[in-house]
Scaffold this motif. Structure first.
Motif, short mmCIF file in Angstrom:
data_model
loop_
_atom_site.label_atom_id
_atom_site.label_comp_id
_atom_site.label_asym_id
_atom_site.label_seq_id
_atom_site.Cartn_x
_atom_site.Cartn_y
_atom_site.Cartn_z
N ALA A 14 11.29 0.97 -12.95
CA ALA A 14 12.37 0.27 -12.87
C ALA A 14 12.52 -1.24 -13.52
CB ALA A 14 13.25 -0.62 -11.88
N PRO A 16 14.39 -5.10 -14.20
CA PRO A 16 15.43 -6.14 -14.12
C PRO A 16 16.25 -6.44 -15.35
CG PRO A 16 13.88 -6.23 -11.91
CD PRO A 16 13.05 -5.33 -13.17
N ASP A 55 21.83 0.34 -13.63
CA ASP A 55 22.82 0.06 -12.39
C ASP A 55 22.97 1.99 -12.27
OD1 ASP A 55 22.09 -2.13 -11.83
OD2 ASP A 55 23.98 -2.97 -13.15
N THR A 70 21.54 -6.82 -14.37
CA THR A 70 21.59 -5.47 -14.58
C THR A 70 20.02 -4.28 -14.86
OG1 THR A 70 21.24 -4.78 -17.06
CG2 THR A 70 23.81 -4.95 -15.14
N VAL A 71 19.93 -3.74 -13.90
CA VAL A 71 18.33 -2.85 -13.39
C VAL A 71 17.85 -1.74 -14.59
CG1 VAL A 71 17.10 -1.94 -12.04
CG2 VAL A 71 18.39 -3.65 -11.47
N THR A 73 16.53 1.40 -14.91
CA THR A 73 15.62 2.59 -14.61
C THR A 73 14.54 3.84 -15.67
OG1 THR A 73 16.49 2.45 -12.63
CG2 THR A 73 14.84 4.56 -12.84
#
Length: 346
Positions: A14, A16, A55, A70-71, A73
């Motif tokens: 992940a 950020p 997200d 947002t993140v 992944t």
């Protein structure tokens, strides 16, 4: 509706998105975050394969622009297995039967396909040479690599041709001859001379903190530390005196463990790296400037680490017979030793 993870995904990372990344292309940003492990092309393929989410929502467009806060992944897919092709490459074969093949590997030949060397390897050559005599390893028609030599290390190497041989030889090499009949000996030419005629270097190895492609002696408590033991015996010393001031020495090394670059790292650790080793002994190269002109080039410009797998002995996995093979020095190694023997003695 959420998209389920792909079956190939084996790990998640992940990341950020900060204010400074707002508006940046997804593929460009992820490639920078994962360098040098993943190239931009590889990142783009992973995105298109559905293994990247923002997200929690799958994004398949590499050109997607990032939004701060947002993140992202990244799902790390299982690497696709290489499928080496048969290639016509000359091999110096010392022995071959239905179960195994023993070769005298030349310096410069990579054992197994990998990053930067997908073709022109020993495996490619063996698939061509053995052809239908390979009954398969794990159901796949391929040679079974049970031990390796570095690309620039020459000498004796055995490869299994079927599961029976692969299991037996793998067990023997994992044991390193402690309880069985396996015997391996390497000859190395070192700068200087070790303090004792024979001895042991017992020092754990792990990844170098400055270069991930290198190994280094590390503290025992470090998570990646691996037990490593090398036994050595001096075979010959080279000028100006046959004592502790010798310019170089020929040493036989036997491994109690089989770590990556073990002999090279251990000898450099005790202050006597291998001649020609540009990874662990580059700083010693200038010592050749002290040599007579006719020897300076041969020694100072030796093009690889001076390491040769001289001897290999093991029990045949089917017949039980003890097989023993010795590989003579290749021309460059022999020339190096002969040049050092011409050094004047006081």
């Amino acid at each position: 509706m959420s998209v389920p993870d792909t079956e190939a995904t084996v790990g998640l990372k992940a990341f950020p998105v900060g204010e400074d990344a707002a508006g940046t292309r997804l593929d460009q940003w992820l490639a920078a975050k994962t360098a040098p492990d993943l190239s931009r092309n590889r990142v783009q393929a992973i995105i298109r394969g559905g293994d990247v989410r923002i997200d929690g929502k799958v994004v398949r467009e590499p050109k997607a622009r990032l939004v701060a806060g947002t993140v992202v992944t990244l799902g790390m897919p299982e690497p696709e297995p290489a499928e080496p092709e048969a290639e016509t490459i000359d091999l110096a074969i010392l022995f071959e039967d239905e179960d195994l093949i023993v070769i005298d590997k030349p310096a410069g030949l990579v054992v197994h396909p990998g990053a930067g060397n997908w073709t022109g390897t020993l495996v490619n050559a063996l698939i061509h040479h053995c052809d239908l005599s390979l009954s398969g390893i794990g159901g796949v028609r391929r040679p079974g690599i049970v031990h390796r030599l570095d690309k620039e290390t020459s000498g004796v190497l055995v490869v299994a041709k079927n599961d029976l041989a692969h299991r037996a030889l793998s067990d023997a090499f994992a044991d390193h001859g402690r309880t069985g009949d396996l015997e391996r000996a390497y000859h190395a030419v070192l700068w200087g001379v070790l303090p004792r005629r024979a001895g042991i270097v017992d020092a754990p190895l792990g990844r170098s903190g400055t270069d991930r492609t290198k190994r280094a002696v590390v503290p025992e408590g470090r998570p990646d530390a691996r037990h490593a033991v090398t036994h050595y015996q001096i075979v010959e010393k080279f000028g100006p005196k046959a004592d502790a001031t010798a310019f170089a020495s020929l040493v036989e090394c036997r491994l109690e463990t089989g770590r990556t670059h073990q002999i090279r790292v251990h000898m450099a650790h005790v202050g006597h790296p291998l001649i020609g080793d540009q990874t662990y002994g580059r700083a010693f190269k200038t010592k050749a400037n002290k040599l007579p002109d006719d020897l300076k080039f041969v020694v100072g410009e030796f093009p690889r680490q001076a390491l040769h797998a001289r001897l290999l002995q093991f029990r045949h996995p089917r017949s039980g017979e003890i097989l023993r093979f010795e590989a003579p020095y290749p021309p460059d190694f022999a020339e190096l030793v002969e040049a050092l023997r011409r050094l004047p003695f006081e």
